[in-house]
Design an enzyme around this catalytic site. Structure first.
Site, PDB file in Angstrom:
ATOM      1  N   LYS A   7      -1.258  36.745 -39.782  1.00  0.00           N
ATOM      2  CA  LYS A   7       0.879  36.985 -39.224  1.00  0.00           C
ATOM      3  C   LYS A   7       0.512  36.940 -38.008  1.00  0.00           C
ATOM      4  O   LYS A   7       1.917  37.427 -36.995  1.00  0.00           O
ATOM      5  CB  LYS A   7       1.278  38.380 -40.364  1.00  0.00           C
ATOM      6  CG  LYS A   7       0.939  38.577 -41.637  1.00  0.00           C
ATOM      7  CD  LYS A   7       1.480  39.341 -42.987  1.00  0.00           C
ATOM      8  CE  LYS A   7       1.368  39.170 -43.889  1.00  0.00           C
ATOM      9  NZ  LYS A   7       1.184  40.773 -45.098  1.00  0.00           N
TER      10      LYS A   7
ATOM     11  N   GLN B 170       0.956  46.965 -44.943  1.00  0.00           N
ATOM     12  CA  GLN B 170       0.032  45.377 -45.806  1.00  0.00           C
ATOM     13  C   GLN B 170      -0.513  45.758 -47.004  1.00  0.00           C
ATOM     14  O   GLN B 170      -1.154  47.074 -46.724  1.00  0.00           O
ATOM     15  CB  GLN B 170      -1.191  45.489 -45.011  1.00  0.00           C
ATOM     16  CG  GLN B 170      -1.710  44.262 -45.599  1.00  0.00           C
ATOM     17  CD  GLN B 170      -0.942  43.248 -45.598  1.00  0.00           C
ATOM     18  OE1 GLN B 170      -0.774  42.358 -44.593  1.00  0.00           O
ATOM     19  NE2 GLN B 170      -1.491  42.195 -46.520  1.00  0.00           N
TER      20      GLN B 170
ATOM     21  N   ASP C 299       9.589  42.697 -44.633  1.00  0.00           N
ATOM     22  CA  ASP C 299       9.216  42.651 -45.929  1.00  0.00           C
ATOM     23  C   ASP C 299       9.922  41.855 -47.656  1.00  0.00           C
ATOM     24  O   ASP C 299      10.008  41.572 -48.956  1.00  0.00           O
ATOM     25  CB  ASP C 299       7.691  42.786 -46.910  1.00  0.00           C
ATOM     26  CG  ASP C 299       6.223  42.689 -46.992  1.00  0.00           C
ATOM     27  OD1 ASP C 299       6.344  41.372 -46.307  1.00  0.00           O
ATOM     28  OD2 ASP C 299       5.744  43.138 -46.171  1.00  0.00           O
TER      29      ASP C 299
END
Ligand code: NAD
Length: 282
Positions: free
Chosen positions: A52, A96, A119
């Protein structure tokens, strides 16, 4: 069989995004920024976060990695999230997953400002999605829908079977497919006779996290098959679809790796850019 080449589509979209961000730089706008929180030393998580970060660099998004110890307390993570929420330079925040068991992932995700929820996991953003209102979509479902759209897959009127009902993949992608006009069946661990459902499907989204669960005999001739699964078997990455068998019957098939994975990262970058535009008031 036509390969749903997520790697190629994501690279093309990332280049487009880079051009847009370069334009902002030219006119003196600040640089978009994504804060990534990584707790502990899970090797898969480290590898995802590295990917990422590299993708951010490629398109010109600044990324800051907040690496926290495995034993960090819930209060300390909360404090970091509050600080990032308040920081005007930060457009997106990503926690994460998975995080260590002593921490409450759902609570921490909802502490992230819904306006920095890169997200798309925040309960309010998911609520907007389920009510068909404009919002930040979870990155993987967003990437899957973009992939289907790029290949002109007919969704309206199609029978779609989603295997998996998680909050981050199965359930939201089912909702987005339904909104695009498909008739949806959501299968899960308690589903009896999975094949009886998948054999009716024009579109199958395999997101169970079970290596090669979907085999050739479970797929209708010409079906569109999207493999979301990422499983490590004997050190090798394997999807939820038995690729070599299913490719003989499917009309379209996404590979693992280089399918949904890069589209998810592209979804995350595009979400961060959307949040950035909102923060700039553009
Ligand atoms: P999860 O474990 O939260 O959910 C799995 C779902 O699959 C559950 O709803 C469960 O009921 C269902 N399921 C499990 N076994 C089944 C079976 N035998 N038959 C039918 N349904 C079954 O997982 P998740 O977070 O939704 O992720 C699913 C998979 O997608 C994992 O392999 C994950 O690594 C992968 N993933 C990939 C990406 C990507 O970018 N490529 C992103 C997110 C998740």
């Amino acid at each position: 069989m036509i390969l749903l080449d997520g790697y190629k589509v994501a690279n093309e979209r990332n280049l487009e995004l880079k051009k847009k961000i370069d334009e902002h730089k030219k006119i003196g706008d600040r640089i978009p920024e994504l804060a990534i929180i990584l707790i502990g030393n899970n090797p898969a998580s480290i590898s995802y976060v590295t990917g990422k970060g590299k993708a951010c660099e490629l398109v010109g998004i600044k990324h800051t990695l907040h690496r926290l110890d495995e034993t960090i307390s819930q209060k300390e993570v909360e404090k970091l999230i509050f600080d990032l929420n308040e920081n005007p330079e930060v457009d997106g925040i990503l926690l994460q997953l998975p995080i260590p068991k002593h921490l409450d992932d759902s609570y921490l995700i909802d502490l992230i400002s819904k306006d920095k929820d890169a997200d798309g996991f925040h309960v309010i953003n998911q609520g907007y999605l389920y009510q068909k209102k404009k919002t930040i979509y979870p990155a993987t479902p967003k990437g899957i829908m973009t992939l289907l759209k790029t290949y002109d897959i007919q969704i309206a009127g199609a029978n779609a079977v989603v295997i998996g009902r998680s909050n981050i993949v199965g359930f939201p992608v089912a909702r987005l497919l339904m909104d695009a006009g498909a008739t949806i069946t959501v299968c899960h661990r308690q589903t009896k006779d999975l094949a009886s459902h998948t054999l009716q499907a024009d579109i199958i989204i395999a997101s169970a996290g079970q290596p090669e669960l979907l085999t050739k005999d479970m797929v209708k001739q010409g079906a569109v098959v999207v493999d979301v699964g990422v499983n490590r078997v004997n050190g090798k990455l394997v999807g939820d679809v038995h690729f070599d068998g299913v490719k003989e019957v499917a009309g379209y098939l996404s590979p693992v790796p280089r399918g949904v994975g890069p589209m998810t990262i592209n979804g995350l970058l595009e979400n961060t850019y959307e949040l950035y535009l909102d923060h700039l008031g553009k």
